[in-house]
Design a protein around this motif. Structure first.
Motif, PDB file in Angstrom:
ATOM      1  N   TRP A  75       0.841  -1.202   0.000  1.00 39.43           N
ATOM      2  CA  TRP A  75       0.000   0.000   0.000  1.00 39.43           C
ATOM      3  C   TRP A  75       0.877   1.253   0.000  1.00 39.43           C
ATOM      4  O   TRP A  75       0.616   2.227  -0.715  1.00 39.43           O
ATOM      5  CB  TRP A  75      -0.924  -0.014   1.217  1.00 39.43           C
ATOM      6  N   LYS A 105     -12.272   0.282  -7.926  1.00 36.43           N
ATOM      7  CA  LYS A 105     -11.141   0.596  -8.804  1.00 36.43           C
ATOM      8  C   LYS A 105     -10.895  -0.527  -9.812  1.00 36.43           C
ATOM      9  O   LYS A 105     -10.578  -0.264 -10.980  1.00 36.43           O
ATOM     10  CB  LYS A 105      -9.874   0.838  -7.976  1.00 36.43           C
ATOM     11  N   ASN A 120      -1.120  -0.454  -6.171  1.00 34.24           N
ATOM     12  CA  ASN A 120      -2.501  -0.384  -6.672  1.00 34.24           C
ATOM     13  C   ASN A 120      -2.784   0.905  -7.422  1.00 34.24           C
ATOM     14  O   ASN A 120      -3.934   1.169  -7.781  1.00 34.24           O
ATOM     15  CB  ASN A 120      -3.494  -0.518  -5.512  1.00 34.24           C
ATOM     16  N   ASP A 121      -1.765   1.711  -7.683  1.00 35.44           N
ATOM     17  CA  ASP A 121      -1.928   2.951  -8.450  1.00 35.44           C
ATOM     18  C   ASP A 121      -1.204   2.844  -9.783  1.00 35.44           C
ATOM     19  O   ASP A 121      -0.068   2.368  -9.832  1.00 35.44           O
ATOM     20  CB  ASP A 121      -1.355   4.142  -7.664  1.00 35.44           C
ATOM     21  N   PRO A 122      -1.842   3.265 -10.894  1.00 37.65           N
ATOM     22  CA  PRO A 122      -3.156   3.895 -10.936  1.00 37.65           C
ATOM     23  C   PRO A 122      -4.329   2.930 -10.762  1.00 37.65           C
ATOM     24  O   PRO A 122      -5.448   3.353 -10.512  1.00 37.65           O
ATOM     25  CB  PRO A 122      -3.205   4.528 -12.324  1.00 37.65           C
ATOM     26  N   TRP A 123      -4.057   1.614 -10.940  1.00 37.99           N
ATOM     27  CA  TRP A 123      -5.125   0.618 -10.815  1.00 37.99           C
ATOM     28  C   TRP A 123      -4.573  -0.622 -10.128  1.00 37.99           C
ATOM     29  O   TRP A 123      -3.364  -0.863 -10.133  1.00 37.99           O
ATOM     30  CB  TRP A 123      -5.677   0.218 -12.200  1.00 37.99           C
ATOM     31  N   PRO A 124      -5.435  -1.437  -9.566  1.00 34.68           N
ATOM     32  CA  PRO A 124      -4.962  -2.686  -8.949  1.00 34.68           C
ATOM     33  C   PRO A 124      -4.788  -3.797  -9.975  1.00 34.68           C
ATOM     34  O   PRO A 124      -5.714  -4.075 -10.699  1.00 34.68           O
ATOM     35  CB  PRO A 124      -6.092  -3.030  -7.954  1.00 34.68           C
ATOM     36  N   VAL A 125      -3.588  -4.378 -10.059  1.00 31.32           N
ATOM     37  CA  VAL A 125      -2.442  -4.098  -9.250  1.00 31.32           C
ATOM     38  C   VAL A 125      -1.218  -4.495 -10.074  1.00 31.32           C
ATOM     39  O   VAL A 125      -1.289  -5.387 -10.907  1.00 31.32           O
ATOM     40  CB  VAL A 125      -2.534  -4.858  -7.903  1.00 31.32           C
ATOM     41  N   GLU A 176     -11.405  -0.787  -3.315  1.00 31.53           N
ATOM     42  CA  GLU A 176     -10.498  -1.337  -4.316  1.00 31.53           C
ATOM     43  C   GLU A 176     -11.260  -2.146  -5.369  1.00 31.53           C
ATOM     44  O   GLU A 176     -10.845  -2.218  -6.524  1.00 31.53           O
ATOM     45  CB  GLU A 176      -9.430  -2.205  -3.641  1.00 31.53           C
ATOM     46  N   GLY A 231       2.380   1.910  -3.327  1.00 30.52           N
ATOM     47  CA  GLY A 231       1.363   2.221  -4.337  1.00 30.52           C
ATOM     48  C   GLY A 231       1.261   1.232  -5.474  1.00 30.52           C
ATOM     49  O   GLY A 231       1.037   1.632  -6.623  1.00 30.52           O
ATOM     50  N   GLY A 278      -1.650   2.972 -16.988  1.00 33.79           N
ATOM     51  CA  GLY A 278      -2.861   2.211 -16.700  1.00 33.79           C
ATOM     52  C   GLY A 278      -3.673   1.846 -17.927  1.00 33.79           C
ATOM     53  O   GLY A 278      -4.749   1.258 -17.815  1.00 33.79           O
TER      54      GLY A 278
END
Length: 432
Positions: A305, A376, A310-315, A373, A308, A400
């Motif tokens: 976490w 997302k 999970n950024d911009p999207w998971p994962v 999440e 990041g 992403g």
């Protein structure tokens, strides 16, 4: 037979109407995507009618062992006769093409019925057999139908013997050739976390198959093997400053320089190790049979976490990606321009791993966060190159944007399983 609580987005009262509608639409679109992958031989990797292929892409027109097994496992809760029939066809197609020595093919061509036992680099596919054994047990346990286990009893036994032969030095762990699993263009070899996690899951699954087939003595043998592998993974892949916990025979003790771990490291050998975080393997290690403890899993979550993934999207599947000049870089990463940094296996975003991420968070007890999440993940899967809800194979790790095939079976199946799991009060050890 396991009982499941299926998806009802109206119960997500902490989400607004649009978010609940998004999840409801995504769930139906995911089922439709799985249906697009139904063929007479089993689940295709991606929709045959929606993707153009050329060169090595022809292998997408196949029933893949790892893709197919995961699609089977993650759709078992659905009460759908066509999908159920395709589940059994998938496993039959793969088991029927087993070699005399016990190897399960990486894939079987749908049009020609031709098996392929390797990946792009013509390296033996090790995880094919691992996933098929796991899926065979999950199918029998969820459906209550043991007929596949009975019919293919000898095939499953031979598959376990072939896999066990890869413990070439009798250390308890498998020795994996470079690029010998789903990362078939990536530099992992010898003791690879992903394969060792699957080996543990496979041993537990096979012990339960044997017990179901009334072979208690053999079941106990494989349970003991699984227990040993669990101990070895935790001792060797979870770095610690406590030297009494490290059992690994190694030419260098450099791994101890990492201090105390936040995750299981990606790869070990007598000569070196990879300190990177294989996100996919770490998620698997907690989601089934408690290979790691909840305390360990929470430490891993906080790390992932924080950075990041999970950024911009998971994962993203790997943190951090490997760049040219890094000791782990290989020139072959540029084959088909697949494993450039933040691409494909080198830090790309994979929706099917995103589904595991959501379920991992939920199993940790962080339910409101898991639902956020999940939204997302739905937003990710709604993207597409030509139309919405393509459930693409993978996305660029920074932008992403979708870059993989459209209507990928395991992307949709993982979304379905995540929707189902978020309605369970607690995660179960039977939820790979």
């Amino acid at each position: 037979m396991a009982k499941r609580i299926l998806f009802s987005p109206s119960e997500y009262r902490d989400l607004d109407d649009k978010e609940r509608e998004l999840l409801a639409e995504g769930y139906q679109q995911a089922i439709e995507t799985v249906r697009r992958n139904i063929t007479p031989k089993g689940f295709s990797a991606c929709s045959l009618s929606d993707n153009e292929v050329y060169g090595t892409d022809i292998n997408y027109r196949s029933v893949w062992a790892r893709d197919g097994a995961m699609t089977v496992i993650w759709t078992l809760d659905l009460d759908d006769p066509e999908i159920r029939e395709c589940q059994i066809k998938t496993l039959r197609t793969l088991l029927e093409k087993q070699t005399p020595s016990g190897q399960i093919p990486a894939n079987v061509r749908i049009e020609t019925d031709e098996p392929d036992y390797s990946g792009v680099g013509n390296i033996a596919s090790i995880d094919s057999g691992l996933w098929v054994v796991i899926a065979a047990w999950r199918y029998a346990n969820i459906t209550g139908d043991d007929s596949l286990l009975v019919e293919y009893r000898e095939n499953l036994s031979k598959a376990m013997q072939w896999l066990g032969a890869h413990d070439s030095n009798n250390c308890g762990l498998l020795e994996i050739p470079e690029a010998g699993d789903w990362t078939d263009l990536f530099a992992r070899s010898y003791h690879v976390l992903y394969d060792e996690v699957l080996w543990y899951l496979c041993l537990v699954s096979y012990s339960r198959i044997l017990r179901r087939l009334d072979d208690e003595a053999k079941a106990l043998e494989y349970e003991a093997m699984a227990s040993r592998v669990k101990t070895l993974i935790n001792q060797n892949f979870w770095p610690s400053t406590d030297s009494t916990l490290r059992q690994r025979a190694h030419f260098s003790d450099a791994q101890s320089a990492l201090g105390d771990a936040r995750y299981l490291v990606a790869q070990l050998s007598p000569f070196d190790f990879s300190w990177r975080c294989d996100v996919y393997a770490n998620l698997l290690a907690y989601l089934m049979y408690d290979l790691v403890t909840k305390k360990q899993a929470m430490m891993t979550f906080r790390f992932l976490w924080g950075v990041g993934v999970n950024d911009p999207w998971p994962v993203r599947n790997l943190y951090p990606p490997v760049h040219a000049g890094d000791p782990e870089w290989r020139d072959y990463f540029t084959v088909n321009l697949l494993n450039l940094p933040n691409h494909y296996h080198n830090g790309g975003i994979w929706p099917f791993i995103g589904g595991l991420w959501v379920r991992y968070i939920h199993r940790l007890g962080l339910k409101p966060l898991a639902r956020r999440e999940m939204v997302k993940l739905a937003q990710l899967c709604r993207q597409g190159v030509e139309r919405e809800w393509e459930f693409n194979e993978w996305h660029h790790g920074v932008t992403g944007r979708p870059m993989g095939k459209a209507y990928q079976a395991w992307s949709a199946a993982s979304f379905i399983q995540a929707c189902h799991d978020l309605h369970l009060e607690t995660g179960t050890e039977e939820s790979t």
